[in-house]
Design an enzyme around this catalytic site. Structure first.
Site, PDB file in Angstrom:
ATOM      1  N   HIS A 185      53.214  -1.146  18.758  1.00 49.13           N
ATOM      2  CA  HIS A 185      54.315  -0.294  19.533  1.00 49.13           C
ATOM      3  C   HIS A 185      55.675  -0.640  18.762  1.00 49.13           C
ATOM      4  O   HIS A 185      56.377   0.189  18.460  1.00 49.13           O
ATOM      5  CB  HIS A 185      54.104  -0.464  20.945  1.00 49.13           C
ATOM      6  CG  HIS A 185      54.073   0.836  21.781  1.00 49.13           C
ATOM      7  ND1 HIS A 185      53.175   1.489  21.565  1.00 49.13           N
ATOM      8  CD2 HIS A 185      55.138   1.283  22.215  1.00 49.13           C
ATOM      9  CE1 HIS A 185      53.425   2.769  22.506  1.00 49.13           C
ATOM     10  NE2 HIS A 185      54.682   2.559  22.908  1.00 49.13           N
ATOM     11  N   CYS A 498      46.875  12.546   2.459  1.00 49.25           N
ATOM     12  CA  CYS A 498      47.876  12.319   3.714  1.00 49.25           C
ATOM     13  C   CYS A 498      47.790  10.796   4.013  1.00 49.25           C
ATOM     14  O   CYS A 498      48.403  10.347   5.018  1.00 49.25           O
ATOM     15  CB  CYS A 498      47.770  13.231   5.003  1.00 49.25           C
ATOM     16  SG  CYS A 498      45.806  13.093   5.308  1.00 49.25           S
TER      17      CYS A 498
HETATM   18  C1  PEP Z   1      43.881   8.773   6.631  1.00 54.01           C
HETATM   19  O1  PEP Z   1      42.614   8.106   6.940  1.00 54.01           O
HETATM   20  O2  PEP Z   1      43.959   8.408   5.642  1.00 54.01           O
HETATM   21  C2  PEP Z   1      44.619   9.434   7.567  1.00 54.01           C
HETATM   22  C3  PEP Z   1      45.795   9.938   7.084  1.00 54.01           C
HETATM   23  O3  PEP Z   1      44.121   9.468   8.752  1.00 54.01           O
HETATM   24  P1  PEP Z   1      44.231   8.241   9.677  1.00 54.01           P
HETATM   25  O4  PEP Z   1      45.250   7.175   9.367  1.00 54.01           O
HETATM   26  O5  PEP Z   1      44.942   8.795  11.128  1.00 54.01           O
HETATM   27  O6  PEP Z   1      43.035   7.598   9.931  1.00 54.01           O
END
Ligand code: PEP
Ligand code: MG
Length: 570
Positions: A185, A498
């Site tokens: 957090h 991402c």
């Molecule tokens: C990932 O796995 O790269 C992703 C963007 O999702 P998270 O980090 O939420 O698992």
């Protein structure tokens, strides 16, 4: 010199101001006037609420969703069982401080024993309440606002929403805390505050004193106390250069995202709630690449119903307007557990019933979510994305459910985007290996290299013990990415990335060369990625990527990457 966890990046040079939010010592006295003691307790809770509400008012605008933690603390304090337990202790002759201590500790240990992330967060909240209440009862004020002078560096055991709300953000140039991990957090708060912060510095509070000179280096995760003159000058210069660099990035606000030879890319922001969507838009993103909906579920005691979800998704897509909002269906399991959804405890949660696997076992939950998303899709540009996909069957089943939900909406005469896209996250080796087949059926790809790296390398992304193996630069990961992106390019479907690595300057030209179309990054990285892209022609990026691909170990690759990077960058 002390080492800790850096977030977010920057430099702060200033003077220590200790915020002592540790438990104060008090005497465990027996009392006889129970009523008077109860009144004393009630007065303290009133003061707690008054301070908290005041903090909440300051925090609400600045911190968005993070402010909810404070509201939650007021609710927890009002909890009937906790109140009557404290009252009972006081009526047995226990002084208020002691009663608060015993009762809060009992609740904390029960909650902690669940081992569940969200419940444990509640335990941490109860602990905060305990400390703050006892501080009020013993008459020790938490901290005074007038202590904040220009150039203050906060040193505290922990960064809490309460501190974040009460501090004068214009005067604080750095934060150092004893507690906190990269996903805690405190880290989220630090990221939102945007002040250079180093977390997890063991014993720092007792090693400094108020007014001491201190340098916070949250690029390298270092803290230097009582720096000599040369060090202080060096850090001041680095701070100046860093700020100038940030200033230069402002030139990219409102610009298209283009390579040096004119190829267009898109930069989206990652979001876990409305506050992130706003931060992303303020940071000049061109859409939201992942709106992670599990946080909508994690923030409430029961599963949010269709209407509640619809409101959230609608608000998010009205904010993004014509730009895309990629809503990811709940990705729970793994490190994210939600007690009320009844996920069984698993030996190996990262390889268990996670993401789309969970949703397909609970089609009602998924259908409710899809319906809420579809309804919201009438108000903006929404796309749907599935996490943790490993087989084409999962994609087909989800598409089938989507078709069913569309038919229901049609029957109910409710508007939705008939052409809504359904994409998959490529974050398991199975999906990556089958990318050519997925590319024929999915509307888009988004590579989640946080997970893809952990599954390719068979090394838990949160386990320090195998962090030497967990690297987005491992040749195995690079090869896999190149194949996945090529598969998407062949079928002409958009492919984005991402995971966190895609914002690393050394990674950006590699992904450009592979043919990535979109980068989805933290709102703090939008302009730096746009700037990085502008420095590369596709040809130079391809030469750079080819050289990187010639390495067979990440150690050799990392030893040489800086030289290769400098050789090709424009
Ligand atoms: C990932 O796995 O790269 C992703 C963007 O999702 P998270 O980090 O939420 O698992
Ligand atoms: Mg993931």
């Amino acid at each position: 010199m002390y080492k800790g966890i850096a977030c977010p990046a920057g430099y702060g040079v200033g003077k220590v101001i200790i915020i002592n939010n540790a438990l104060p010592s008090y005497r465990e006295v027996r009392i006889t006037d129970h009523e008077k003691e109860w009144e004393r307790y009630e007065k303290a809770t009133e003061a707690f609420k008054k301070y908290t509400l005041h903090a909440l008012k300051r925090l609400k605008n600045a911190l968005g969703d993070e402010a909810d933690v404070l509201e939650g603390q007021i609710r927890l304090l009002d909890d009937h069982t906790m109140q009557s337990e404290i009252k009972r202790r006081i009526s047995e002759g226990v002084c208020a401080e002691w009663a608060v201590h015993i009762v809060c500790d009992r609740v904390t240990s029960i909650l902690t024993a669940t081992g569940d992330g969200l419940t444990m967060q509640r335990a941490a909240d109860i602990n905060d309440i305990k400390i703050r209440l006892i501080r009020i009862l013993t008459g020790i004020d938490e901290f005074e606002l007038d202590k904040f002078k220009e150039g203050s560096v906060i040193v505290a055991s922990k960064l809490t929403p309460y501190i974040a709300a009460r501090m004068d953000r214009d005067k604080v140039v750095g934060i150092v805390t004893e507690e906190g991990t990269k996903t805690s957090h405190s880290a989220v708060l630090a990221e939102v505050l945007g002040i250079p912060t180093v977390l997890g510095v063991d014993g720092i509070v007792s090693s400094v004193s108020n007014g001491m000179n201190i340098c916070v280096d949250s690029v390298r995760g270092m803290v230097i106390t009582e720096p000599d003159k040369a060090t202080k000058i060096k850090y001041k210069e680095q701070q100046k250069a860093y700020l100038q660099e940030q200033e230069k990035l402002n030139a990219f606000i409102g610009k298209d995202t283009k390579s040096a030879d004119g190829t267009t890319f898109k930069i989206y922001a990652n979001a876990t709630g409305i506050a992130d969507v706003k931060a992303g838009l303020e940071g000049d993103c061109q859409g939201i690449g992942v709106f992670a909906t599990e946080y909508v579920f994690m923030g409430s005691r029961n599963a949010p119903d269709e209407d509640r979800q619809f409101e959230v998704y609608k608000e998010a897509c009205e904010l993004t307007g014509k730009n895309p909002l990629v809503i990811r269906t709940i990705d729970i399991g793994g490190d994210k557990r939600i007690p009320y959804l009844g996920i069984e405890k698993e030996e190996n949660p990262f390889l268990g019933v996670r993401g789309i696997r969970f949703c397909l076992r609970k089609p009602d939950i998924l259908k409710t979510q899809l319906k809420a998303i579809l309804r919201a899709s009438a108000f903006g540009n929404i796309k749907i994305m599935m996490p943790m996909v490993s087989t084409l069957r999962e994609l087909r089943q989800t598409r089938q459910l989507l078709t069913e939900v569309k038919a229901e909406l049609k029957k109910e005469k409710i508007k939705y985007d008939k052409n809504i896209e359904l994409g998959v996250m490529i974050e398991t080796p199975a999906a990556a290996i089958m990318a050519d087949a997925f590319a024929k059926e999915a509307d888009f790809f988004s590579i989640g290299n946080n997970d893809l790296t952990q599954y390719i390398m068979a090394s838990d992304r949160g386990n320090e013990g195998v962090s030497n193996l967990y690297s987005a630069f491992d040749p195995a990961v690079l090869r896999m990415l190149r194949q996945v992106i090529a598969a998407a390019n062949r079928e002409k479907i958009p492919v984005s990335n991402c995971g966190e690595a895609c914002a690393i300057p050394y990674y950006v030209p590699f992904l450009m060369a592979c043919g990535l179309n979109e980068f989805s990054v933290s709102h703090t990285k939008i302009l730096s990625v746009r700037s990085e892209i502008s420095k590369w022609t596709i040809e130079a990026a391809q030469d750079y990527a080819d050289e990187l691909m010639s390495f067979t170990t990440k150690e050799e690759l990392l030893e040489n990457i800086e030289t290769i990077y400098k050789k090709y960058i424009q």
